[in-house]
Each structure stands twice: as C-alpha cells, then as structure tokens.
Design an enzyme around this catalytic site. Structure first.
Site, PDB file in Angstrom:
ATOM      1  N   LYS A  58      12.125  25.111 -44.788  1.00  0.00           N
ATOM      2  CA  LYS A  58      12.362  25.945 -45.638  1.00  0.00           C
ATOM      3  C   LYS A  58      13.017  27.337 -45.370  1.00  0.00           C
ATOM      4  O   LYS A  58      12.042  27.963 -45.278  1.00  0.00           O
ATOM      5  CB  LYS A  58      11.115  25.891 -46.649  1.00  0.00           C
ATOM      6  CG  LYS A  58      11.689  27.069 -47.631  1.00  0.00           C
ATOM      7  CD  LYS A  58      12.709  26.645 -49.144  1.00  0.00           C
ATOM      8  CE  LYS A  58      12.630  27.955 -49.966  1.00  0.00           C
ATOM      9  NZ  LYS A  58      13.303  27.546 -51.026  1.00  0.00           N
TER      10      LYS A  58
ATOM     11  N   ASP B 277       4.035  15.467 -46.997  1.00  0.00           N
ATOM     12  CA  ASP B 277       3.091  14.858 -47.715  1.00  0.00           C
ATOM     13  C   ASP B 277       3.593  14.804 -49.027  1.00  0.00           C
ATOM     14  O   ASP B 277       3.225  13.405 -49.872  1.00  0.00           O
ATOM     15  CB  ASP B 277       1.624  15.817 -47.792  1.00  0.00           C
ATOM     16  CG  ASP B 277       0.758  15.176 -49.012  1.00  0.00           C
ATOM     17  OD1 ASP B 277       0.815  13.902 -48.484  1.00  0.00           O
ATOM     18  OD2 ASP B 277       0.344  15.752 -49.695  1.00  0.00           O
TER      19      ASP B 277
ATOM     20  N   ASP C 183      13.114  21.925 -51.816  1.00  0.00           N
ATOM     21  CA  ASP C 183      13.197  22.207 -52.133  1.00  0.00           C
ATOM     22  C   ASP C 183      14.702  21.021 -53.170  1.00  0.00           C
ATOM     23  O   ASP C 183      14.449  20.078 -54.284  1.00  0.00           O
ATOM     24  CB  ASP C 183      13.467  23.429 -53.719  1.00  0.00           C
ATOM     25  CG  ASP C 183      14.374  24.081 -52.966  1.00  0.00           C
ATOM     26  OD1 ASP C 183      14.928  23.566 -52.279  1.00  0.00           O
ATOM     27  OD2 ASP C 183      15.104  25.318 -52.987  1.00  0.00           O
TER      28      ASP C 183
ATOM     29  N   TYR D  96      -1.496  22.330 -42.361  1.00  0.00           N
ATOM     30  CA  TYR D  96      -2.895  21.627 -42.461  1.00  0.00           C
ATOM     31  C   TYR D  96      -3.744  21.733 -41.309  1.00  0.00           C
ATOM     32  O   TYR D  96      -5.100  21.716 -41.235  1.00  0.00           O
ATOM     33  CB  TYR D  96      -2.524  19.941 -42.143  1.00  0.00           C
ATOM     34  CG  TYR D  96      -2.115  19.404 -43.784  1.00  0.00           C
ATOM     35  CD1 TYR D  96      -1.349  19.630 -44.379  1.00  0.00           C
ATOM     36  CD2 TYR D  96      -2.991  18.095 -44.264  1.00  0.00           C
ATOM     37  CE1 TYR D  96      -1.075  19.031 -45.436  1.00  0.00           C
ATOM     38  CE2 TYR D  96      -2.728  17.618 -44.943  1.00  0.00           C
ATOM     39  CZ  TYR D  96      -1.205  17.875 -45.735  1.00  0.00           C
ATOM     40  OH  TYR D  96      -1.243  17.668 -47.055  1.00  0.00           O
TER      41      TYR D  96
ATOM     42  N   ASP E 244       5.215  10.819 -50.824  1.00  0.00           N
ATOM     43  CA  ASP E 244       4.947  10.407 -52.589  1.00  0.00           C
ATOM     44  C   ASP E 244       5.824  10.733 -53.118  1.00  0.00           C
ATOM     45  O   ASP E 244       6.078   9.002 -54.134  1.00  0.00           O
ATOM     46  CB  ASP E 244       3.955  11.426 -53.070  1.00  0.00           C
ATOM     47  CG  ASP E 244       2.217  11.072 -52.637  1.00  0.00           C
ATOM     48  OD1 ASP E 244       1.895  10.372 -51.840  1.00  0.00           O
ATOM     49  OD2 ASP E 244       1.546  10.877 -53.715  1.00  0.00           O
TER      50      ASP E 244
HETATM   51  C1  IPM Z   1      -1.483  11.063 -47.496  1.00  0.00           C
HETATM   52  C2  IPM Z   1      -3.020  12.194 -47.886  1.00  0.00           C
HETATM   53  C3  IPM Z   1      -3.112  12.824 -47.055  1.00  0.00           C
HETATM   54  C4  IPM Z   1      -2.368  13.719 -46.611  1.00  0.00           C
HETATM   55  C5  IPM Z   1      -5.230  13.540 -48.063  1.00  0.00           C
HETATM   56  C6  IPM Z   1      -5.931  12.369 -48.142  1.00  0.00           C
HETATM   57  C7  IPM Z   1      -5.517  14.428 -46.725  1.00  0.00           C
HETATM   58  O1  IPM Z   1      -2.324  12.694 -48.985  1.00  0.00           O
HETATM   59  O2  IPM Z   1      -1.759  10.534 -46.387  1.00  0.00           O
HETATM   60  O3  IPM Z   1      -0.888  11.061 -47.664  1.00  0.00           O
HETATM   61  O4  IPM Z   1      -2.998  15.505 -47.738  1.00  0.00           O
HETATM   62  O5  IPM Z   1      -2.336  13.474 -45.270  1.00  0.00           O
HETATM   63 MG    MG Z   2      -0.496  11.878 -49.762  1.00  0.00          MG
END
Ligand code: IPM
Ligand code: MG
Length: 358
Positions: A192, A248, A224, A141, A252
């Site tokens: 990885k 990230d 993975d 990032y 999710d």
């Molecule tokens: C998160 C989001 C952010 C990230 C974006 C909005 C920059 O997806 O906080 O997970 O990728 O870190």
């Molecule tokens: Mg995110």
C-alpha cells in the site's frame, strides 16, 4: 539418520485431522524407510487448559529440538474471553516468532474435481495454481508499541505499529523470488505504497532484490487492487509476496477461490528450511468432534514438509497424487460434497488416501 517431528494437534478439529495425517505419514515412514520419529506437544487452548499458557516451555523446548513441526489448528469459543496474551492464537504467533518462521507459503491450487465447489465461474478458476508468500514474523502483527491506552481527555485509544526493516523485507523477497524461479517466473509484490511509508520501503527493497533475479518478472499492486484482481481474474498470478497482515487477508481469499479451505496446506520456513506445517483453515469448533472435518489440508501439509524440510520430492508427490486419486474416487467430506458424490467421514478420507498410496 532419524528425524524428529513435533506433533502439535491443538484444538477443535485439530486432533481429528492430525490423526489422519499421522496415519498417512506412518504408512509412508514404513513404506519408504523415511526414519521419522514423532513427539506430541500441547499448543493453543489445549496447552492453556493444562499449563495456563498457550505456548508452554515444554512445547518451546520440543519445537526447538525438532527438525519440523506439524500443527493441527488452535482456538475456540472456550478461550475467547481470555486476555489476548493468553489466547490460543498467541501460541501460534509465539511458535512462528520463536522459530523465526518468516516465510509462509500458501499455495492455492484448484483440483479440477472440485471446480463445482467454488462460488466462482469455472472459466475463472479452472487451472488455478498460485502461491502466496506471506511475511510471517514482522509487520503490524509484532510491531511495538501496541496496546490500548487512556488519553488525557479520558477517551481510550487503540494502537498498533506497522514496521519492517530492510533486512526483513529483503529476506522474504529472496524467499519469494526463489519460489518464482521454480514456478512460472512471475512475482507480484503487494503493498500500500501510495499511503504507507513502510510499504513504500517494501516496494523499493523488492526492486533492489529483483536485480539478483533477472529471470523473474516483478510487478507491484496495491493491496486493494490485488484483492479485486484475485476474485476477478486470479489466473493472472503465479507468485504473490506481501506483508504479514495483507498476506493473512489475501490468502483467505485465494483459498476460497478453490472452493474449500479444507484443501489447502501451508509451510512456514526459517532461513535454513526448518519448518512448521499446518492446514490454513482454523479449528472449526462448530464441527469439532463429529468426525466430518476434511483432513486433506493437513495431509497435504505433510507433503509440503517432506518437500521443503526433508527434501524428499518423491514422497511429497506420492502424497499429492494419492489425494488426487482419492478425489477421483468421487468421495468427499461434507465441505467439498456435491451431488452424485459419496459423502465420507474424516477417517474414511484418510483411509482412502492410504489405499491410493498402496
Ligand atoms: C492465519 C490465522 C492466524 C493469523 C491467526 C489464527 C492468529 O488467521 O494463520 O492466517 O492471523 O496469522
Ligand atoms: Mg488467517
């Protein structure tokens, strides 16, 4: 002693959910004499509209002097065509980096009342309680060089750089081991290492840090496999620690195991425990302004703030219990609604949490 909280509602549903979180915090502030004061600031698209930058100097000054930052969400269609450096997301990345919030805690906890909202079978997820510790200020990032350039043959080439220093790996390692010590003492590091040298180093350093935490059992998974295990048998995990980008993605997935992104809070901490607290969901422009967003992730982020920055476990647990009680009352926002429940608005959900606090 008074403590200052910087309140950055941001974009989309950010303002609606923040209003509910502040209602809850105002109530507790008075009820428990917490001595908290608040100051609003702009971030993301809302900041761009006024200052032509998603992270203006005023906001930088505000978050630096604040004891903690409470954030709603950033982003939306309106700003998608801006160059990357001016997009709302850059405000969030700037904030993480400016305050050196390297340790991002993303708990995924299944509320039994919501087991039906998950797309996974109840036996796979019932009792789910895992914590993802994501490195937040390094890795691909932020790595340099980055960009898009034109090669000699006229073809464009995009590039980003995955970099971690030993010290960056070590500090997120310590953060994760300490959290595992307070939980079930199992830590899974995700990398990885079979392909990327940078994460081979990650694995080595995690092994070194592990020596200082003999009570915690450390394991490793390739990313993975980890993503597959998360949907196959998520209850095998207690704490997971991983790089910025892997975190990230995996967070999710972990969040969705619980049925709704609308329920999950997060904490981003620096070395001293100063933190930024935000729901893990985004600004949901499609439902913004309708009063139907779920404010619970933001309300639960307030609980994390009281726990991690203000060391007030009693107040944190009060909020978490009140959220649980509100769900027991069978009220649901649209995202977690199922048949037989009462559908409520954003503010009605906030009111229900306050009623439960009383
Ligand atoms: C998160 C989001 C952010 C990230 C974006 C909005 C920059 O997806 O906080 O997970 O990728 O870190
Ligand atoms: Mg995110």
């Amino acid at each position: 002693m008074t403590k200052k909280i910087a309140v950055l509602a941001g974009d989309g549903i950010g303002t609606e959910i923040m209003a509910e979180a502040l209602k809850v915090l105002d109530f507790l502030n008075a009820d428990m004499s917490l001595g908290l004061t608040f100051e609003d600031g702009l971030i993301g698209g809302a900041a761009y509209d006024v200052h032509k930058t998603p992270f203006p100097q005023q906001t930088i000054d505000l978050v630096k002097k604040a004891d903690a930052v409470l954030l709603g969400a950033v982003g939306g269609k309106k700003w998608e065509s801006l160059e990357i450096a001016l997009r709302p997301e850059k405000g969030l990345l700037g904030l993480r980096s400016e305050l050196e919030l390297f340790s991002n805690l993303r708990p995924a906890l299944l509320y039994p009342q919501l087991a039906e909202a998950s797309t996974l079978k109840p036996e796979v997820i019932s009792g789910l309680d895992l914590m993802i510790v994501r490195e937040l200020t390094g890795g691909i990032y932020f790595g340099q060089p980055r960009g898009v350039k034109t090669l000699e043959n006229g073809e464009r080439q995009g590039f980003n750089t995955l970099v971690y220093t030993e010290s960056e790996i070590r500090r997120i390692g310590h953060s994760a081991f300490k959290i595992a010590q307070k939980r079930n003492k199992r830590l899974c590091s995700v990398d990885k290492a079979n392909v990327l040298e940078c994460t081979e180093l990650w694995r080595e350093v995690m092994e070194e840090v592990a020596k200082e935490y003999p009570d915690v059992e450390l394991s490793h998974l390739y990313v993975d496999n980890a993503s597959m295990q998360l949907v196959r048998a998520p209850k095998q995990f207690d704490v997971m620690v991983t790089t910025n980008m892997f975190g990230d993605i995996l967070s999710d997935t972990a969040a969705m195991l619980t049925g709704s992104l609308g329920m999950l809070p997060s904490a981003s901490l620096d070395v001293n425990g100063k933190g930024m607290y935000e729901p893990i969901h985004g600004s949901a422009p499609d439902i913004a302004g309708q009063g139907i967003a779920n404010p619970l992730a933001t309300i639960l982020s307030v609980a994390l703030m009281l726990r991690y920055t203000f060391n007030n476990e009693v107040a944190a647990v009060r909020i978490e219990k009140a959220v649980n009680d509100a769900l027991d009352g069978n009220i649901r926002t649209a995202d977690i609604y199922s048949e037989g429940m009462t559908k409520v608005s954003t503010s009605e959900m906030g009111d229900a949490v306050i009623a439960a606090l009383k």
